[in-house]
Enzyme design. Structure first.
Site, PDB file in Angstrom:
ATOM      1  N   GLU A 107      40.082  14.828  36.359  1.00 40.65           N
ATOM      2  CA  GLU A 107      39.648  15.549  35.162  1.00 40.65           C
ATOM      3  C   GLU A 107      38.762  16.731  35.546  1.00 40.65           C
ATOM      4  O   GLU A 107      38.725  17.742  34.847  1.00 40.65           O
ATOM      5  CB  GLU A 107      38.906  14.604  34.208  1.00 40.65           C
ATOM      6  CG  GLU A 107      38.856  15.117  32.772  1.00 40.65           C
ATOM      7  CD  GLU A 107      38.388  14.073  31.781  1.00 40.65           C
ATOM      8  OE1 GLU A 107      39.190  13.682  30.916  1.00 40.65           O
ATOM      9  OE2 GLU A 107      37.214  13.646  31.873  1.00 40.65           O
ATOM     10  N   HIS A 147      49.881  -5.728  50.213  1.00 38.65           N
ATOM     11  CA  HIS A 147      51.112  -6.424  49.840  1.00 38.65           C
ATOM     12  C   HIS A 147      51.840  -5.694  48.718  1.00 38.65           C
ATOM     13  O   HIS A 147      52.718  -6.270  48.063  1.00 38.65           O
ATOM     14  CB  HIS A 147      50.787  -7.861  49.434  1.00 38.65           C
ATOM     15  CG  HIS A 147      50.175  -8.652  50.551  1.00 38.65           C
ATOM     16  ND1 HIS A 147      50.924  -9.404  51.443  1.00 38.65           N
ATOM     17  CD2 HIS A 147      48.886  -8.778  50.959  1.00 38.65           C
ATOM     18  CE1 HIS A 147      50.117  -9.970  52.327  1.00 38.65           C
ATOM     19  NE2 HIS A 147      48.879  -9.602  52.058  1.00 38.65           N
ATOM     20  N   LYS A 196      45.821  15.880  21.967  1.00 39.82           N
ATOM     21  CA  LYS A 196      45.063  15.402  20.802  1.00 39.82           C
ATOM     22  C   LYS A 196      45.412  16.210  19.554  1.00 39.82           C
ATOM     23  O   LYS A 196      45.564  15.651  18.462  1.00 39.82           O
ATOM     24  CB  LYS A 196      43.553  15.492  21.077  1.00 39.82           C
ATOM     25  CG  LYS A 196      43.039  14.493  22.094  1.00 39.82           C
ATOM     26  CD  LYS A 196      41.529  14.321  22.025  1.00 39.82           C
ATOM     27  CE  LYS A 196      40.792  15.507  22.555  1.00 39.82           C
ATOM     28  NZ  LYS A 196      39.342  15.251  22.727  1.00 39.82           N
TER      29      LYS A 196
END
Length: 549
Positions: free
Chosen positions: A355, A387, A515
Site C-alpha cells: 500500500e 510443505h 470503493k
C-alpha cells in the site's frame, strides 16, 4: 523532500555496470572470496536482533554503489523531513509522524508550529486509565458484570496491525479474550458474536471518520446484537468505545465521548498501531507491555535516524532489497517467520509495503516506466511453508528473495520442538544459497548403493542451483520491545525504498476507485431488475447474482 529520479543518478549507472560485472558470480563464489563474509555482512541491534544479509548476491562494491544511490537521492534530508514533521505526504498535505507516537523522550515534534507531544501523551494517559478500568474489572457491563471479551471492529490498518501484534504477543496476554472483525462479509461478525456474551463484551470501533463502510456496517450489527439482549439504549455506552475523531457521530451512535480516543491525520492507517488504534493491544497485554512495544520502536527510530549508513539496519535491508528487485529481476519478496505467534506478520507487511510503495507515478507526477517500485510481499510461517511453496523458491524459474525470521528463545520450550524448528530455519538459507550440484546428487546415490546408470534419469530433478538470496533475522526472544523494534525496522525499510523510488509512500489513492464503483453498484442490487449500465462482463455478473440470490 527532493524529487530525484534514481535512474538519473551516477550511482544507478554504476550499479547497472556492476550488475554485468557480477553476472557470473554466485553467492557460493562470494563466500569463497570473502572469508569473513558473515562478520562483514551482518548487523546487530541492541544485542537482541541479528540481521545477516551475507547470503545475497552482493559484495562491498555493490554496497558502496547502493549507499551512494541513497546519498544521491537525498535520503538523509528525507529522514529529517519525516522526523521533524514536514508535510512529506504532499498529495494529502500531511506530515508523517508515526514516529512521534512512540517518541519516548518527549522531545518536541512540531506540525504547523505546534508541538504534538502533549496531545500524544494525553491520549496515552487516557488509554492507560481505560485499560486499568477494563483489566481490573472496575468497568461493568449493563448487568454489572466485568468485561471478559474485547472485539476490535476496524479494517486495514485499524485491524491488521493490532491483530498481528496481539497474536505475536499472546504469551503476554491477560485474561481478556481478543477478537477482531474487519470484513464486511456478514459471516465475520456473525461468527464472532457466536463466541461472546453481550453482558461481558466490549466493542472498540476503529474508524477515524466514523464513516468507513465496512467498519460502520459491522459496528451497527454489533450494536443491534447488543440491544437485542439489553433492550435499553443506555447499554451501548457500557459496551462500546471509539477510536475516532468524529465526536458528533460517535455520540449519535450512543458512545460516551469520554471513551473516544483520538488520533491525527499525520498518522497513516498502516502505521497506526502505535496510536489509539493500538488500544486492543494495550487491553490484551497490559499498558506496561504496550509501552515496551513503543520503547522498542523508538529505539529503532533512533538507530535509523542517527546510525551511519554502513551500520544502519533498515537502510541496508532497503538497499539490498532494491538491488534484488531492480537489478536482479525479483518481483516478489517472501517474509518467512519461524514463529507461530508471528503468523500474521507477513500479511501485515504485505499491506505496509504494497500500500505504501505500490505506485506507478513519481513525485513529479510522471509515469515510472524504467524501474520497479514496490515488490509483491507474501509469506507464511515456517515450517508450514516448506510443505507448500518452498518448492518454487528452491527450484522454480522465478527469483524470490526471502527474509527468514526466528527467535533464539521460544515461549513454549516443549521437548526438542524449538531445536527442530531452528534447524530448519538455518538449513533453508544454507540450501537456498549453496544448493546441491549434480556431482553431489550422484555421490549420494553411489553412497546409497545405487548404480548411476539406474538413476541418471532422476539426477537432474534432484539438483538445486542455489544462488537464491536471503536475509536471516535472528531475534533473541519475541518480546514487546523486540517486536516493536522489528516492526519499526520494516517500516523504515519501506520509507527508504520510497525515497529512492521517488514516490509518495504515505498515500493510497489506489484503493479509491473500487470503493467509488461499489458505492455506485450498491443501489443497483436492491431490486431484481436487470442492469445494463456497465460493461457486458459486469452486467452479466450482477444479473446472474440477482437470479441466484
Amino acid at each position: 523532500m527532493k524529487n530525484i529520479n534514481p535512474t538519473h543518478t551516477q550511482a544507478w549507472k554504476s550499479l547497472e555496470a556492476h550488475k554485468a560485472e557480477l553476472s557470473n558470480t554466485t553467492i557460493q563464489d562470494l563466500f569463497k572470496q570473502e572469508k569473513n563474509r558473515f562478520d562483514d555482512y551482518s548487523l546487530t541491534f541492541n544485542n537482541q536482533i541479528l540481521v545477516d544479509f551475507s547470503k545475497n548476491n552482493i559484495n562491498q562494491t555493490t554496497l558502496s554503489h547502493l549507499r551512494q544511490l541513497a546519498q544521491e537521492c537525498a535520503l538523509d534530508s528525507a529522514k529529517e523531513a519525516m522526523f521533524t514533521g514536514e508535510k512529506i505526504n504532499r498529495t494529502e498535505n500531511r506530515a508523517v509522524l508515526h514516529t512521534a507516537l512512540r517518541n519516548r523522550t518527549n522531545t518536541p515534534v512540531l506540525v504547523d508550529g505546534k508541538d504534538v507531544m502533549p496531545e500524544v501523551n494525553a491520549v496515552l494517559a487516557k488509554m492507560k486509565d481505560f485499560c486499568q478500568r477494563i483489566i481490573s474489572g472496575e468497568w461493568k457491563g449493563y448487568t454489572g458484570k466485568a468485561i471478559t471479551d474485547v472485539v476490535n471492529i476496524g479494517i486495514g490498518g485499524s485491524d491488521l496491525g493490532p491483530y498481528t501484534v496481539t497474536e505475536a504477543l499472546r504469551p503476554y496476554k491477560n485474561h481478556l479474550n481478543m477478537h477482531f472483525v474487519s470484513n464486511v462479509d456478514g459471516t465475520h461478525i456473525a461468527e464472532t458474536l457466536k463466541k461472546v456474551n453481550p453482558e461481558t463484551t466490549l466493542f472498540l470501533v476503529a474508524s477515524k471518520t466514523f464513516t468507513t463502510q465496512e467498519t460502520m456496517t459491522n459496528a451497527q450489527s454489533a450494536r443491534d446484537w447488543l440491544l437485542k439482549a439489553a433492550k435499553d439504549e443506555s447499554a451501548v455506552a457500557k459496551h462500546f468505545a471509539a477510536l475516532s475523531t468524529n465526536a458528533k457521530d460517535v455520540e449519535k451512535f450512543g458512545i460516551d465521548t469520554n471513551n473516544m480516543f483520538e488520533f491525527w491525520d499525520w498518522v497513516g492507517g498502516r502505521y497506526s498501531l502505535w496510536s489509539a488504534i493500538g488500544l486492543s493491544i494495550a487491553l490484551s497485554i497490559g499498558f506496561e507491555n504496550f509501552e515496551a512495544l513503543l520503547n522498542g520502536a523508538h529505539e529503532m527510530d533512533k538507530h535509523f535516524r542517527s546510525t551511519p549508513i554502513e551500520q544502519n539496519i533498515p537502510t541496508t535491508l532497503a538497499l539490498v532489497g532494491l538491488w534484488n528487485t531492480n537489478f536482479l529481476g525479483a518481483q516478489t519478496e517472501a517474509i518467512l517467520p519461524y514463529d507461530q505467534y508471528l503468523h500474521r506478520f507477513a500479511a501485515y507487511f504485505q499491506q505496509g509495503n504494497m500500500e505504501s510503495n505500490g505506485k506507478y507515478v513519481d513525485r513529479d507526477g510522471n509515469v515510472i516506466n524504467n524501474y520497479q517500485t514496490g515488490p509483491i510481499i507474501w509469506g507464511e510461517p515456517g515450517t508450514n511453508g516448506q510443505h507448500a511453496f518452498y518448492q518454487l523458491i528452491h527450484q522454480g524459474t522465478t527469483l524470490i528473495p526471502c527474509d527468514f525470521i526466528a527467535p533464539a528463545q521460544s515461549h513454549n520450550p516443549l521437548a526438542d520442538h524449538h531445536n527442530k524448528l531452528l534447524s530448519n530455519f538455518f538449513a533453508q538459507t544454507e540450501a537456498l544459497a549453496f544448493g546441491k550440484t549434480k556431482e553431489e546428487v550422484e555421490a549420494e546415490f553411489i553412497k546409497a548403493g545405487k548404480s548411476l546408470d539406474d538413476v541418471k534419469n532422476i539426477v537432474p530433478f534432484k539438483v538445486f542451483t542455489g544462488n537464491k538470496p536471503t536475509n536471516s533475522i535472528l531475534v533473541q526472544k519475541i518480546t514487546p520491545f523486540t517486536l516493536g523494534a522489528l516492526i519499526a525496522m520494516y517500516e523504515h525499510k519501506i520509507f527508504v525504498q520510497g525515497v529512492i523510488f521517488n514516490i509518495f509512500s504515505f498515500d493510497q489513492w489506489g484503493v479509491e476507485l473500487g470503493k467509488q464503483l461499489a458505492n455506485r453498484i450498491l443501489p443497483e442490487l436492491t431490486d431484481s431488475e436487470k442492469v445494463a449500465s456497465h460493461d457486458s462482463s459486469t452486467n452479466g455478473l450482477i444479473n446472474q447474482f440477482k437470479t441466484w440470490r
